[in-house]
Scaffold this motif. Structure first.
Motif, PDB file in Angstrom:
ATOM      1  N   ALA A  37       1.012  -1.200  -0.077  1.00  0.00           N
ATOM      2  CA  ALA A  37       0.004   0.071   0.215  1.00  0.00           C
ATOM      3  C   ALA A  37       0.837   1.098   0.017  1.00  0.00           C
ATOM      4  CB  ALA A  37      -0.995  -0.007   1.057  1.00  0.00           C
ATOM      5  N   GLY A  95       5.358   6.373  13.472  1.00  0.00           N
ATOM      6  CA  GLY A  95       4.463   5.242  12.371  1.00  0.00           C
ATOM      7  C   GLY A  95       3.232   4.977  13.192  1.00  0.00           C
ATOM      8  N   VAL A  96       2.326   4.523  12.697  1.00  0.00           N
ATOM      9  CA  VAL A  96       0.999   4.075  13.048  1.00  0.00           C
ATOM     10  C   VAL A  96       1.156   2.693  13.885  1.00  0.00           C
ATOM     11  CG1 VAL A  96      -1.293   3.240  12.472  1.00  0.00           C
ATOM     12  CG2 VAL A  96      -0.514   5.469  11.921  1.00  0.00           C
ATOM     13  N   MET A  97       2.016   1.800  13.057  1.00  0.00           N
ATOM     14  CA  MET A  97       2.158   0.519  13.724  1.00  0.00           C
ATOM     15  C   MET A  97       2.919   0.420  14.945  1.00  0.00           C
ATOM     16  SD  MET A  97       0.033  -1.788  12.521  1.00  0.00           S
ATOM     17  CE  MET A  97       0.502  -2.846  13.848  1.00  0.00           C
ATOM     18  N   PRO A  98       4.016   1.284  15.026  1.00  0.00           N
ATOM     19  CA  PRO A  98       4.538   1.583  16.144  1.00  0.00           C
ATOM     20  C   PRO A  98       3.906   1.976  17.469  1.00  0.00           C
ATOM     21  CG  PRO A  98       6.013   2.270  14.416  1.00  0.00           C
ATOM     22  CD  PRO A  98       4.776   1.936  13.880  1.00  0.00           C
ATOM     23  N   TYR A 121      -5.766  -5.764   7.765  1.00  0.00           N
ATOM     24  CA  TYR A 121      -4.274  -5.427   7.693  1.00  0.00           C
ATOM     25  C   TYR A 121      -3.548  -6.283   8.478  1.00  0.00           C
ATOM     26  CZ  TYR A 121      -0.209  -2.370   7.978  1.00  0.00           C
ATOM     27  OH  TYR A 121       1.169  -1.793   7.909  1.00  0.00           O
ATOM     28  N   CYS A 168     -10.014  -0.690  12.279  1.00  0.00           N
ATOM     29  CA  CYS A 168      -9.268  -0.172  11.239  1.00  0.00           C
ATOM     30  C   CYS A 168     -10.431   0.571  10.446  1.00  0.00           C
ATOM     31  CB  CYS A 168      -8.905  -1.396  10.198  1.00  0.00           C
ATOM     32  SG  CYS A 168      -7.692  -0.993   8.947  1.00  0.00           S
ATOM     33  N   ASN A 172      -8.955  -1.467   5.643  1.00  0.00           N
ATOM     34  CA  ASN A 172      -8.007  -2.002   4.855  1.00  0.00           C
ATOM     35  C   ASN A 172      -8.125  -3.745   5.323  1.00  0.00           C
ATOM     36  OD1 ASN A 172      -5.860  -3.232   3.538  1.00  0.00           O
ATOM     37  ND2 ASN A 172      -4.117  -2.169   4.692  1.00  0.00           N
ATOM     38  N   ASP A 200      -7.257   2.866  14.096  1.00  0.00           N
ATOM     39  CA  ASP A 200      -6.402   3.120  13.038  1.00  0.00           C
ATOM     40  C   ASP A 200      -6.948   3.998  11.884  1.00  0.00           C
ATOM     41  OD1 ASP A 200      -4.716   3.098  11.083  1.00  0.00           O
ATOM     42  OD2 ASP A 200      -3.882   1.198  11.256  1.00  0.00           O
ATOM     43  N   ILE A 202      -5.520   5.627   9.570  1.00  0.00           N
ATOM     44  CA  ILE A 202      -4.571   6.051   8.340  1.00  0.00           C
ATOM     45  C   ILE A 202      -4.819   6.432   6.955  1.00  0.00           C
ATOM     46  CG2 ILE A 202      -3.466   3.694   7.942  1.00  0.00           C
ATOM     47  CD1 ILE A 202      -0.577   4.801   8.016  1.00  0.00           C
ATOM     48  N   HIS A 203      -6.077   5.636   6.727  1.00  0.00           N
ATOM     49  CA  HIS A 203      -6.600   5.982   5.311  1.00  0.00           C
ATOM     50  C   HIS A 203      -8.060   6.725   5.459  1.00  0.00           C
ATOM     51  CE1 HIS A 203      -4.475   2.426   3.606  1.00  0.00           C
ATOM     52  NE2 HIS A 203      -4.838   1.901   4.925  1.00  0.00           N
ATOM     53  N   THR A 234       1.140   9.811   5.761  1.00  0.00           N
ATOM     54  CA  THR A 234       1.834   8.931   4.795  1.00  0.00           C
ATOM     55  C   THR A 234       1.130   8.221   3.783  1.00  0.00           C
ATOM     56  OG1 THR A 234       1.770   7.223   6.551  1.00  0.00           O
ATOM     57  CG2 THR A 234       3.983   8.597   6.745  1.00  0.00           C
ATOM     58  N   LYS A 235      -0.003   7.551   4.156  1.00  0.00           N
ATOM     59  CA  LYS A 235      -0.778   7.068   3.043  1.00  0.00           C
ATOM     60  C   LYS A 235      -1.351   7.955   2.089  1.00  0.00           C
ATOM     61  CE  LYS A 235      -0.555   2.892   4.179  1.00  0.00           C
ATOM     62  NZ  LYS A 235       0.689   2.120   3.700  1.00  0.00           N
ATOM     63  N   GLN A 243       7.879   7.524   7.658  1.00  0.00           N
ATOM     64  CA  GLN A 243       7.687   7.115   9.251  1.00  0.00           C
ATOM     65  C   GLN A 243       7.360   7.891  10.088  1.00  0.00           C
ATOM     66  OE1 GLN A 243       8.527   2.958  10.260  1.00  0.00           O
ATOM     67  NE2 GLN A 243       7.101   3.578   8.834  1.00  0.00           N
TER      68      GLN A 243
HETATM   69  C1  LIG Z   1      -4.390   0.123   8.368  1.00  0.00           C
HETATM   70  C2  LIG Z   1      -2.857   0.430   8.311  1.00  0.00           C
HETATM   71  N1  LIG Z   1      -2.318   1.022   9.315  1.00  0.00           N
HETATM   72  C3  LIG Z   1      -0.996   1.182   9.283  1.00  0.00           C
HETATM   73  C4  LIG Z   1      -0.483   1.103   8.288  1.00  0.00           C
HETATM   74  C5  LIG Z   1       1.115   1.260   8.422  1.00  0.00           C
HETATM   75  O1  LIG Z   1       1.384   2.584   9.028  1.00  0.00           O
HETATM   76  P1  LIG Z   1       2.826   2.964   9.378  1.00  0.00           P
HETATM   77  O2  LIG Z   1       3.802   2.586   8.380  1.00  0.00           O
HETATM   78  O3  LIG Z   1       2.534   4.355   9.806  1.00  0.00           O
HETATM   79  O4  LIG Z   1       3.443   1.981  10.623  1.00  0.00           O
HETATM   80  C6  LIG Z   1      -0.749   0.600   7.181  1.00  0.00           C
HETATM   81  C7  LIG Z   1      -0.022   0.428   5.958  1.00  0.00           C
HETATM   82  O5  LIG Z   1      -0.664   0.043   4.882  1.00  0.00           O
HETATM   83  C8  LIG Z   1      -2.309   0.306   6.819  1.00  0.00           C
HETATM   84  O6  LIG Z   1      -2.929  -0.041   5.780  1.00  0.00           O
END
Ligand SMILES: Cc1ncc(COP(=O)(O)O)c(C=O)c1O
Length: 395
Positions: A37, A95-98, A121, A168, A172, A200, A202-203, A234-235, A243
């Motif tokens: 993505a 970052g979102v995942m962190p 995701y 989410c 995603n 989350d 991010i989208h 970022t998206k 990041q």
């Molecule tokens: C739903 C979702 N969350 C988080 C991420 C990644 O976020 P980050 O790169 O900020 O950790 C993605 C990336 O595809 C995503 O689709």
């Protein structure tokens, strides 16, 4: 300015995971990448200019995020999402995942249950199990071509004792943009059971014209106090490599706990380019984003028309948001293994197979629409050709 999203920019030999990592990751040569993505478009010109200017300064020491950084985020959320946030609520994360990982580690104990809504995701399940938490799933219900939350199942699962729900939103890979009613119902169910909702988002900026995103903590003051919303440019602006994320936490206790988690990992300083790009994208990226969304929506129409005419066996689940498309391949009658080898050996395209997103995704594939139309067409032609051979073999 007018952006040209048809322009094909060569991304090979730029250390791109999507383009340069493809052979190693998928284990097959000459694949056409339609998977990870990120977008094959250049970022907004003002962002590129702001980064160039920063590079020219030539010194890249530690940073303090300036007032203007926070103002840009606040203005973006207000104008784009009618969401009024306060400066104090904005917490930085690399970052979102962190951020989600910090939250799981610091807001729950080993053995606690964390709920996700597959197909979703893949790092959502990984972050739960890697921290030794119990994964609880509330699979989305797929009826009449549309995904919905199964609220009866959700109630049962929440009643079994859940600490955190990872939402989410937009979703995603299925492309749902949750309505205010759905978010309210989910939020109230969690609130009544003291379950923390981590949304989350991010989208969030990547929503098609007929839909509108509601930030989770904009649903109500009450839900705002029991939730954490993860945002990032970022998206939206194709900046995944920087990041950077901004985690919005209205509740002061939750906020302090989150900040302490970030401090514990010594990642509180912004990356220079993450900081510069975030501010300039939110300040000056709207024009680019509007054009980008129009282009991606046209790609969706192109895909829909193409599949109707040439590959009717594959169903496209019409997304309301995200530049990802979830497709139902089950009418072809291939199991997960056959689908993978069909994609890699016959079609020579790199898509993500649905089982990557949970068992519920088996028989589905995810395709990325954020690419010049000519590249989308190239991928579809490869798929069509391979399906023609498959059809002939069956007949
Ligand atoms: C739903 C979702 N969350 C988080 C991420 C990644 O976020 P980050 O790169 O900020 O950790 C993605 C990336 O595809 C995503 O689709």
């Amino acid at each position: 300015m007018r952006y040209d999203f048809d322009q094909i920019v060569n991304r090979k030999q730029t250390a791109s995971e999507k383009w340069d990592g493809i052979e190693k990751i998928f284990g097959a040569p000459n694949l056409h990448p339609m998977w990870v993505a990120d977008m094959d478009f250049r970022s907004p010109q003002p962002v590129i200019e702001a980064m160039k200017q920063r590079v020219e300064h030539g010194i890249f020491g530690y940073n303090l995020r300036p007032d203007s950084y926070y103002e840009a985020i606040i203005d973006w959320m207000a104008t784009r999402h009618q969401w009024n946030i306060q400066r104090d609520w904005i917490c930085y994360s690399p970052g979102v995942m962190p951020a989600i990982s910090f939250i799981i580690a610091h807001f729950s104990e080993p053995g606690d249950s964390v709920l996700i809504q597959p197909p979703v995701y893949p790092p959502f399940s990984q972050v739960v199990t890697r921290h030794g938490r119990k994964l609880v799933t509330n699979p989305l219900r797929y009826t009449n071509g549309r995904y919905q939350i199964d609220f009866d199942d959700l109630e049962r699962k929440l009643d079994s004792g859940v600490k955190i729900l990872l939402l989410c939103s937009p979703h995603n890979p299925v492309g749902r943009v949750w309505t205010q009613e759905e978010l309210t119902q989910l939020g109230q169910m969690c609130r009544e059971r003291n379950v923390l909702v981590v949304a989350d988002e991010i989208h969030a900026d990547l929503v098609y014209h007929q839909s509108s995103h509601t930030p989770f903590s904009a649903v109500s003051e009450e839900l705002a106090q029991h939730s954490i919303v993860c945002t990032s440019p970022t998206k939206t602006f194709n900046l995944a490599g920087i990041q950077t994320a901004n985690i919005i936490i209205p509740n002061p206790q939750l906020r302090e706990k989150f900040k302490a988690a970030v401090d514990d990992h010594f990642v509180q300083f912004s990356n220079t380019f993450g900081m510069v790009a975030t501010e300039s994208a939110y300040r000056n990226g709207a024009e680019w984003l509007d054009q980008c969304l129009t282009y991606v929506e046209q790609n969706l129409h192109f895909l829909t028309a193409y599949r109707e005419k040439q590959i009717p066996e594959i169903k496209v689940i019409q997304p309301e948001g995200t530049y990802l498309v979830w497709m139902d391949w089950r009418d072809l009658g291939m199991d997960a293994k056959a689908l993978k080898s069909f994609m890699l050996e016959q079609a020579k395209v790199a898509l993500l197979t649905g089982d990557t997103f949970g068992l519920e995704g088996e028989g589905f594939m995810r395709l990325n629409l954020a690419t010049p139309r000519a590249l989308l067409q190239e991928g579809l032609q490869r798929i069509e050709k391979a399906i023609n051979v498959y059809r002939a073999g069956k007949g």
